[in-house]
Design a protein around this motif. Structure first.
Motif, PDB file in Angstrom:
ATOM      1  N   GLU A 164       0.849  -1.089  -0.157  1.00 16.45           N
ATOM      2  CA  GLU A 164       0.158   0.132  -0.095  1.00 16.45           C
ATOM      3  C   GLU A 164       0.898   1.172  -0.189  1.00 16.45           C
ATOM      4  OE1 GLU A 164      -3.251  -0.061   2.804  1.00 16.45           O
ATOM      5  OE2 GLU A 164      -3.894  -2.093   2.017  1.00 16.45           O
TER       6      GLU A 164
ATOM      7  N   TYR B 248       3.351   0.446   3.046  1.00 14.16           N
ATOM      8  CA  TYR B 248       2.873  -0.785   4.226  1.00 14.16           C
ATOM      9  C   TYR B 248       2.739  -2.051   3.223  1.00 14.16           C
ATOM     10  CZ  TYR B 248       1.736   3.514   6.549  1.00 14.16           C
ATOM     11  OH  TYR B 248       1.854   4.706   7.454  1.00 14.16           O
TER      12      TYR B 248
ATOM     13  N   ASP C 189      -3.622  13.388   2.286  1.00 13.01           N
ATOM     14  CA  ASP C 189      -2.794  12.109   1.931  1.00 13.01           C
ATOM     15  C   ASP C 189      -3.821  11.300   1.119  1.00 13.01           C
ATOM     16  OD1 ASP C 189      -4.497  10.999   3.889  1.00 13.01           O
ATOM     17  OD2 ASP C 189      -3.192  11.181   5.601  1.00 13.01           O
ATOM     18  N   PHE C 190      -3.075  10.168   0.620  1.00 16.67           N
ATOM     19  CA  PHE C 190      -3.937   8.973  -0.006  1.00 16.67           C
ATOM     20  C   PHE C 190      -3.109   7.719   0.055  1.00 16.67           C
ATOM     21  CE2 PHE C 190      -1.770   9.579  -4.134  1.00 16.67           C
ATOM     22  CZ  PHE C 190      -1.258  10.751  -4.133  1.00 16.67           C
ATOM     23  N   LYS C 191      -3.882   6.895  -0.374  1.00 21.50           N
ATOM     24  CA  LYS C 191      -3.409   5.404  -0.364  1.00 21.50           C
ATOM     25  C   LYS C 191      -3.481   4.804  -1.873  1.00 21.50           C
ATOM     26  CE  LYS C 191      -5.528   1.842   0.211  1.00 21.50           C
ATOM     27  NZ  LYS C 191      -6.311   0.580  -0.781  1.00 21.50           N
TER      28      LYS C 191
ATOM     29  N   VAL D 128       1.531   5.084   0.434  1.00 24.47           N
ATOM     30  CA  VAL D 128       0.436   6.111   0.856  1.00 24.47           C
ATOM     31  C   VAL D 128       1.660   7.456   0.533  1.00 24.47           C
ATOM     32  CG1 VAL D 128      -0.131   7.490   2.786  1.00 24.47           C
ATOM     33  CG2 VAL D 128      -0.707   4.948   2.682  1.00 24.47           C
TER      34      VAL D 128
ATOM     35  N   THR E  86      -1.163  14.266   9.223  1.00 18.63           N
ATOM     36  CA  THR E  86      -2.284  14.027  10.097  1.00 18.63           C
ATOM     37  C   THR E  86      -2.253  12.315  10.260  1.00 18.63           C
ATOM     38  OG1 THR E  86      -4.733  14.158  10.490  1.00 18.63           O
ATOM     39  CG2 THR E  86      -3.970  13.631   8.361  1.00 18.63           C
ATOM     40  N   GLY E  87      -3.279  11.691  10.833  1.00 21.36           N
ATOM     41  CA  GLY E  87      -3.261  10.342  10.974  1.00 21.36           C
ATOM     42  C   GLY E  87      -2.442   9.677  11.505  1.00 21.36           C
ATOM     43  N   SER E  88      -2.053   8.748  11.130  1.00 19.32           N
ATOM     44  CA  SER E  88      -1.136   7.566  11.679  1.00 19.32           C
ATOM     45  C   SER E  88       0.297   8.277  11.815  1.00 19.32           C
ATOM     46  CB  SER E  88      -0.800   6.173  11.117  1.00 19.32           C
ATOM     47  OG  SER E  88      -0.479   6.267   9.762  1.00 19.32           O
TER      48      SER E  88
ATOM     49  N   ASP F 211     -12.658   6.922   0.417  1.00 19.15           N
ATOM     50  CA  ASP F 211     -12.307   5.917   1.250  1.00 19.15           C
ATOM     51  C   ASP F 211     -10.823   5.886   1.301  1.00 19.15           C
ATOM     52  OD1 ASP F 211     -14.771   4.857   1.646  1.00 19.15           O
ATOM     53  OD2 ASP F 211     -14.275   2.614   0.876  1.00 19.15           O
ATOM     54  N   THR F 212     -10.054   6.165   0.315  1.00 17.11           N
ATOM     55  CA  THR F 212      -8.617   5.927   0.038  1.00 17.11           C
ATOM     56  C   THR F 212      -7.913   7.359   0.052  1.00 17.11           C
ATOM     57  OG1 THR F 212      -8.686   5.897  -2.401  1.00 17.11           O
ATOM     58  CG2 THR F 212      -8.747   3.629  -1.070  1.00 17.11           C
ATOM     59  N   CYS F 213      -8.521   8.381   0.084  1.00 13.50           N
ATOM     60  CA  CYS F 213      -7.953   9.898   0.239  1.00 13.50           C
ATOM     61  C   CYS F 213      -8.498  10.443   1.351  1.00 13.50           C
ATOM     62  CB  CYS F 213      -8.254  10.588  -0.996  1.00 13.50           C
ATOM     63  SG  CYS F 213      -8.132   9.831  -2.743  1.00 13.50           S
ATOM     64  N   ARG F 214      -7.712  11.300   1.954  1.00 11.96           N
ATOM     65  CA  ARG F 214      -8.233  12.267   3.027  1.00 11.96           C
ATOM     66  C   ARG F 214      -8.382  13.565   2.219  1.00 11.96           C
ATOM     67  NH1 ARG F 214      -4.540  10.027   7.182  1.00 11.96           N
ATOM     68  NH2 ARG F 214      -6.131   9.137   8.629  1.00 11.96           N
TER      69      ARG F 214
ATOM     70  N   ARG G 232     -14.625   7.115  10.377  1.00 15.84           N
ATOM     71  CA  ARG G 232     -13.476   6.501  11.374  1.00 15.84           C
ATOM     72  C   ARG G 232     -13.494   7.034  12.827  1.00 15.84           C
ATOM     73  NH1 ARG G 232      -9.815   7.360   7.115  1.00 15.84           N
ATOM     74  NH2 ARG G 232      -9.211   5.442   6.013  1.00 15.84           N
TER      75      ARG G 232
ATOM     76  N   ARG H 258       1.748  11.510   1.549  1.00  9.83           N
ATOM     77  CA  ARG H 258       1.349  12.437   2.601  1.00  9.83           C
ATOM     78  C   ARG H 258       1.722  13.807   2.045  1.00  9.83           C
ATOM     79  NH1 ARG H 258      -0.237   9.171   6.986  1.00  9.83           N
ATOM     80  NH2 ARG H 258       0.584   7.060   6.886  1.00  9.83           N
TER      81      ARG H 258
ATOM     82  N   ASP I  59      -1.546  -4.733   8.103  1.00  8.01           N
ATOM     83  CA  ASP I  59      -0.733  -3.766   7.090  1.00  8.01           C
ATOM     84  C   ASP I  59       0.408  -3.002   7.625  1.00  8.01           C
ATOM     85  OD1 ASP I  59      -2.746  -4.690   5.401  1.00  8.01           O
ATOM     86  OD2 ASP I  59      -3.912  -2.940   5.614  1.00  8.01           O
TER      87      ASP I  59
HETATM   88  P1  TMP Z   1      -3.084   6.701   7.987  1.00 14.15           P
HETATM   89  O1  TMP Z   1      -2.803   8.198   8.346  1.00 14.15           O
HETATM   90  O2  TMP Z   1      -4.238   5.875   8.630  1.00 14.15           O
HETATM   91  O3  TMP Z   1      -1.789   6.000   7.633  1.00 14.15           O
HETATM   92  O4  TMP Z   1      -3.799   6.587   6.405  1.00 14.15           O
HETATM   93  C1  TMP Z   1      -3.029   7.274   5.327  1.00 14.15           C
HETATM   94  C2  TMP Z   1      -3.886   7.465   3.984  1.00 14.15           C
HETATM   95  O5  TMP Z   1      -4.287   5.918   3.591  1.00 14.15           O
HETATM   96  C3  TMP Z   1      -5.278   7.967   4.209  1.00 14.15           C
HETATM   97  O6  TMP Z   1      -5.616   8.751   3.007  1.00 14.15           O
HETATM   98  C4  TMP Z   1      -6.096   7.147   4.375  1.00 14.15           C
HETATM   99  C5  TMP Z   1      -5.582   5.760   3.485  1.00 14.15           C
HETATM  100  N1  TMP Z   1      -5.797   4.325   4.167  1.00 14.15           N
HETATM  101  C6  TMP Z   1      -6.396   3.426   3.087  1.00 14.15           C
HETATM  102  O7  TMP Z   1      -6.861   3.616   2.240  1.00 14.15           O
HETATM  103  N2  TMP Z   1      -6.642   2.046   3.708  1.00 14.15           N
HETATM  104  C7  TMP Z   1      -5.966   1.949   5.004  1.00 14.15           C
HETATM  105  O8  TMP Z   1      -6.200   0.735   5.370  1.00 14.15           O
HETATM  106  C8  TMP Z   1      -5.434   2.930   5.840  1.00 14.15           C
HETATM  107  C9  TMP Z   1      -5.183   2.525   7.100  1.00 14.15           C
HETATM  108  C10 TMP Z   1      -5.310   4.117   5.195  1.00 14.15           C
END
Ligand code: TMP
Length: 250
Positions: free
Chosen positions: A92, A123, A177-179, A94, A100-102, A199-202, A222, A96, A131
């Protein structure tokens, strides 16, 4: 509407993948299931599949127009996409742009810090392991990709960011950010795969200064902020304003 499809090949948390009549294609059905925290939190969100499919299709077409290779071929219905069959790389990726987030949970970097050039985190895509974040040395040790493939993946991910950041900025949306997920097709070409959606972008709404109201992505689910589908609908509305209706592919 359910298009003609073959056997179910794979079911993930948010999508089902079916065989298509051509062996080099598959059909992807976007589901209404929402999950977070490695599926410990689950819900059904009416219309999520359609919204994510419609947003993703438009973004894939825009990326394709900018010369970025993707698995996307066209839509089969409101919630179904036709894509090239790829072997998904179990990474995965990502990117940024804003901390933010993790990143802020796991490091002392302050929430909201601008990151330029974007931070690229890898990841290992494995739900059983949750992950985990990888180092480059761990990617090499795992041998999931060759070193030159890894630099191609990084380059592609950064090009995606270079297209999506200004596209969203024009819509008053900040791409925080995005995945991404990528794969190789039968010819060995590296393609952007999976989906690009809230679902996959902030995505933060630049029209709001409130730290919660501005969230237009899965963080609403979330964090139990409510208005999840209204937020996704707003993202689609803005994306529709700048991207043509997606093509049909059946
Ligand atoms: P995170 O800050 O939780 O690591 O997330 C980083 C970005 O990845 C955020 O845009 C959400 C996305 N993401 C997914 O698409 N799938 C996932 O399982 C996770 C944990 C994050």
């Amino acid at each position: 509407m359910t298009p003609d499809h073959g056997d179910l090949l794979y079911e993930g948390k948010a999508k089902r993948v079916y065989a298509a009549s051509q062996p080099d294609r598959v059909l992807v059905e976007f589901k209404n299931d929402a999950t977070a925290f490695n599926a410990q939190k689950r819900a059904q969100l009416a219309d999520k599949g359609r919204l994510n499919c419609q947003i993703s299709a438009r973004l894939f077409e825009r990326l394709e127009a900018e010369g970025i290779p993707t698995h996307y071929l066209g839509l089969a219905s409101d919630t179904w996409m036709v894509v090239q069959r790829v072997a998904i790389i179990p990474l995965e990726v990502v990117l940024r742009n804003i901390a933010t987030g993790s990143l802020c949970r796991e490091t002392p970097i302050a929430e909201g810090t601008v990151i330029d050039p974007a931070l690229l985190d890898l990841y290992y895509k494995d739900d059983g392991l949750g992950d985990p974040l990888l180092s480059e040395a761990r990617v090499r040790l795992l041998g999931v990709v060759e070193p030159e493939q890894l630099s191609a993946i990084e380059q592609l991910a950064r090009r995606v960011n270079d297209v999506l950041q200004p596209l969203f900025a024009d819509l008053d949306l900040q791409l925080v950010d995005f995945k991404l997920e990528l794969g190789f097709n039968a010819a060995g070409q590296l393609l952007l795969a999976d989906e690009i959606s809230p679902d996959t972008c902030r995505l933060w709404d630049r029209r709001s200064s409130d730290a919660q109201d501005r969230i237009l992505d899965k963080d609403r689910f979330r964090q139990d902020l409510g208005g999840v589908m209204e937020a996704y609908g707003e993202v689609l509305k803005r994306v529709q304003a700048s991207c043509a209706d997606p093509r049909n592919c059946m």
